[in-house]
Design a protein around this motif. Structure first.
Motif, PDB file in Angstrom:
ATOM      1  N   PRO A   1       0.827  -1.214   0.000  1.00 26.99           N
ATOM      2  CA  PRO A   1       0.000   0.000   0.000  1.00 26.99           C
ATOM      3  C   PRO A   1       0.860   1.264   0.000  1.00 26.99           C
ATOM      4  O   PRO A   1       1.966   1.269   0.550  1.00 26.99           O
ATOM      5  N   ASP A   2       0.339   2.327  -0.603  1.00 24.23           N
ATOM      6  CA  ASP A   2       1.062   3.595  -0.647  1.00 24.23           C
ATOM      7  C   ASP A   2       1.393   4.124   0.740  1.00 24.23           C
ATOM      8  O   ASP A   2       2.341   4.880   0.911  1.00 24.23           O
ATOM      9  N   SER A   3       0.615   3.718   1.726  1.00 23.50           N
ATOM     10  CA  SER A   3       0.838   4.199   3.088  1.00 23.50           C
ATOM     11  C   SER A   3       2.015   3.502   3.777  1.00 23.50           C
ATOM     12  O   SER A   3       2.451   3.924   4.850  1.00 23.50           O
ATOM     13  N   THR A   4       2.553   2.450   3.159  1.00 24.02           N
ATOM     14  CA  THR A   4       3.665   1.720   3.761  1.00 24.02           C
ATOM     15  C   THR A   4       4.970   2.470   3.521  1.00 24.02           C
ATOM     16  O   THR A   4       5.385   2.661   2.384  1.00 24.02           O
ATOM     17  N   ALA A   5       5.603   2.888   4.600  1.00 18.66           N
ATOM     18  CA  ALA A   5       6.870   3.615   4.506  1.00 18.66           C
ATOM     19  C   ALA A   5       8.018   2.656   4.231  1.00 18.66           C
ATOM     20  O   ALA A   5       7.966   1.479   4.606  1.00 18.66           O
TER      21      ALA A   5
END
Length: 121
Positions: A12-16
């Motif tokens: 996911p895009d939210s995963t740093a």
């Protein structure tokens, strides 16, 4: 002889990057890793294993042909086949819920046919 392979990972895009790197290194049994900076990487940041063969890096992916993959894990190996290690590692990461792709050799060339192996849970 050093061999090379790669894994591309969907997340996911939210995963740093730091979060994914810590989770991936732990799952792959990498005990020591560090954050590094370089202008050669997206956002100037990547993580790498320390004192291990194979050597692993984890960074953001920036290849337009593989844009659905958020992370790139390049592998360099001296004591084993990097391709074998890539396939084994992709299976481990898939078990964590990440869809992985190990491209065929030559994927960075313009005439690459898009081939490779997909790994999912």
């Amino acid at each position: 002889m050093t061999t090379h392979s790669d894994i591309f990972i969907k997340a996911p895009d939210s995963t740093a990057l730091a979060e994914f790197s810590a989770r991936a290194f732990q799952a792959l049994g990498v005990l020591e890793h560090e954050e590094r900076e370089s202008g050669n990487y997206v956002e100037g940041l990547y993580f790498c294993s320390v004192g291990q063969d194979p050597e692993l890096e984890i960074c953001y992916s920036d290849d337009e042909r593989l844009s659905e993959y958020r992370f790139w894990l390049p592998i360099s190996a001296n004591s084993m086949s990097a391709d074998t290690y890539a396939n084994q590692s992709a299976m481990v990461l898939a078990e964590l819920g990440y869809e992985c792709f190990v491209p065929t050799p030559g994927w960075a060339r313009k005439d690459w046919d898009g081939g490779g192996s997909h790994f999912t849970a």
